[in-house]
Design an enzyme around this catalytic site. Structure first.
Site, PDB file in Angstrom:
ATOM      1  N   PRO A  26      77.515  73.394  48.894  1.00  0.00           N
ATOM      2  CA  PRO A  26      76.425  72.522  48.446  1.00  0.00           C
ATOM      3  C   PRO A  26      76.927  71.093  48.310  1.00  0.00           C
ATOM      4  CG  PRO A  26      76.672  74.468  47.038  1.00  0.00           C
ATOM      5  CD  PRO A  26      77.882  74.396  47.901  1.00  0.00           C
ATOM      6  N   MET A  27      76.209  70.150  48.906  1.00  0.00           N
ATOM      7  CA  MET A  27      76.577  68.738  48.802  1.00  0.00           C
ATOM      8  C   MET A  27      75.314  67.935  48.520  1.00  0.00           C
ATOM      9  SD  MET A  27      79.423  68.255  51.850  1.00  0.00           S
ATOM     10  CE  MET A  27      78.576  69.280  53.064  1.00  0.00           C
ATOM     11  N   ALA A  28      75.343  67.192  47.404  1.00  0.00           N
ATOM     12  CA  ALA A  28      74.167  66.435  46.976  1.00  0.00           C
ATOM     13  C   ALA A  28      73.759  65.426  48.030  1.00  0.00           C
ATOM     14  CB  ALA A  28      74.462  65.720  45.656  1.00  0.00           C
ATOM     15  N   CYS A 113      81.505  69.808  40.243  1.00  0.00           N
ATOM     16  CA  CYS A 113      81.163  68.418  40.554  1.00  0.00           C
ATOM     17  C   CYS A 113      82.049  67.454  39.741  1.00  0.00           C
ATOM     18  CB  CYS A 113      79.696  68.143  40.237  1.00  0.00           C
ATOM     19  SG  CYS A 113      79.190  66.444  40.608  1.00  0.00           S
ATOM     20  N   ASN A 215      88.118  76.703  49.062  1.00  0.00           N
ATOM     21  CA  ASN A 215      87.463  75.458  49.466  1.00  0.00           C
ATOM     22  C   ASN A 215      88.474  74.327  49.372  1.00  0.00           C
ATOM     23  OD1 ASN A 215      85.286  73.129  47.901  1.00  0.00           O
ATOM     24  ND2 ASN A 215      85.284  73.577  50.067  1.00  0.00           N
TER      25      ASN A 215
END
Length: 382
Positions: A26-28, A113, A215
């Site tokens: 997930p990447m904003a 985050c 990751n």
């Protein structure tokens, strides 16, 4: 060519089988429905593609932007939502809403985050330092999720003196989390330096009961094979490596299936993907101009390494229509081959930054009095 033998077992996230064991991080502002569509198309539908970060408060309050972000294409299965929250009750309400309204098939919780506006209020990668709060959030989420699997993504800790990943992994197991993903960096590192793959191996040894995903620093498909071989992890989570390169997921499928096929597109092919990406964004937003404007952030990633002059790059970065974008792309030397080195690091590389934390945050890992609901962001995504 790196090989992995024997072939990895399928990754199991609750009732879902992920083969090959590859997950889009997930990447904003990045992993919205259009980008997930591109990645999924290149992978042939194989892998798991997670939404950008959704704030639990905004979801519960049905924020208009947030409700758009949780839209999934009919072809997306399983539907994966990543939630961010610091208040157990609000997280629980958001999970119940997802279950009751059938909004997703899998829930991931963000504890990784490093962005200051998140950590300075005790959220994201700062939160696992407060062990009781982490446990309370996980308990609430899992207990309300029913049959939906709950996973978490986290970092090693706040800095090298305040590592939390082993404790957090054990708490996750005890609270019924289905899988954990570890970014091998601390909050202080942000995206700088080299990811610590040894930490991924240690976590796998520490929590053998559930899948561990690695990751960090997966820039090409062979990096993913090497990570799994060196760490023993059960799958990989790919983030910055696919920026401006959604076809990386096709390479990952090929690598895990044991073939040597790797994509090295010409600039002509890349330009076609760029135009399709911008088109999908416009359709998703419902406004062509806004879609092209949103696409601007991707231009430099797509063009990394290609011989494109600074003036043309500036022009491409201020386009406001598909016609204008297409016309400018046609002015490029489209026969350029894939550049040497373009498979390497991309995206943010900053590191060694001072971590923004609430006052007194590090005094006691068991004192959660400084955390309040106002640490929840009122909007989601980038």
């Amino acid at each position: 060519m790196t090989t992995l033998a024997p072939s990895p077992s399928p990754l199991r996230i609750g009732p879902h089988t992920v083969q090959p064991p590859v997950v889009l991080a997930p990447m904003a502002g990045i992993t919205n429905a259009p980008f997930r569509t591109l990645c999924r198309e290149f992978s042939g539908g194989k892998g798991l593609f997670v939404s950008e970060m959704i704030t639990t408060r905004a979801l519960v309050e049905r924020n208009e932007k947030t409700m758009q972000l949780i839209h999934f294409d009919a072809s997306e299965t399983p539907r994966s939502i990543q939630l961010y929250g610091v208040d157990p009750e609000t997280v629980g309400k958001a999970v119940s809403m997802i279950v009751d309204e059938n909004l997703a098939d899998h829930i991931d919780l963000n504890f990784g985050c490093p962005v200051p506006k998140v950590t300075r209020k005790g959220g994201g990668s700062a939160l696992p330092y407060k062990r009781p709060l982490l446990r309370a959030i996980l308990h609430e989420a899992v207990s309300r999720a029913g049959d939906l699997p709950v996973t978490i993504k986290m970092r090693k800790g706040i800095d090298d003196d305040h590592l939390t990943y082993l404790d957090a992994g054990r708490i996750a197991v005890e609270e019924g989390v289905t899988a954990v993903a570890l970014h091998g960096r601390t909050t202080a590192q942000h995206y700088g330096g080299t990811a610590d793959w040894d930490a991924i191996a240690r976590l796998k040894e520490h929590v053998p009961e559930i899948p561990v995903l690695g990751n960090g620093d997966i820039w090409c498909a062979d990096d993913a094979l090497r990570m799994m071989r060196e760490t023993g992890c059960d799958g990989v989570v790919v983030g910055r490596g696919c920026l401006g390169r959604p076809w990386l997921f096709g390479d990952l499928v090929s690598a895990f299936e044991g073939t040597e096929t790797r994509q090295a597109p010409t600039l002509r092919t890349v330009a076609g993907v760029m135009l399709r990406h911008a088109t999908l964004l416009g359709e998703w937003i419902g406004d062509e101009a806004r879609g092209v404007i949103d696409f601007r952030k991707h231009v430099a990633w797509y063009l990394k390494g290609f011989a494109v002059g600074s003036e043309m790059r500036k022009k491409l970065a201020i386009t406001s229509s598909l016609e204008e974008l297409g016309s400018q792309l046609q002015e490029l030397d489209l026969d350029q081959p894939w550049p040497d080195g373009a498979d390497g690091p991309r995206g943010r590389t900053s590191g060694n930054n001072r971590v923004a934390l609430p006052d007194g945050w590090l005094k006691d890992p068991y004192d959660c009095a400084g955390v309040s609901a106002d640490a929840e962001l009122d909007t989601s995504g980038g």
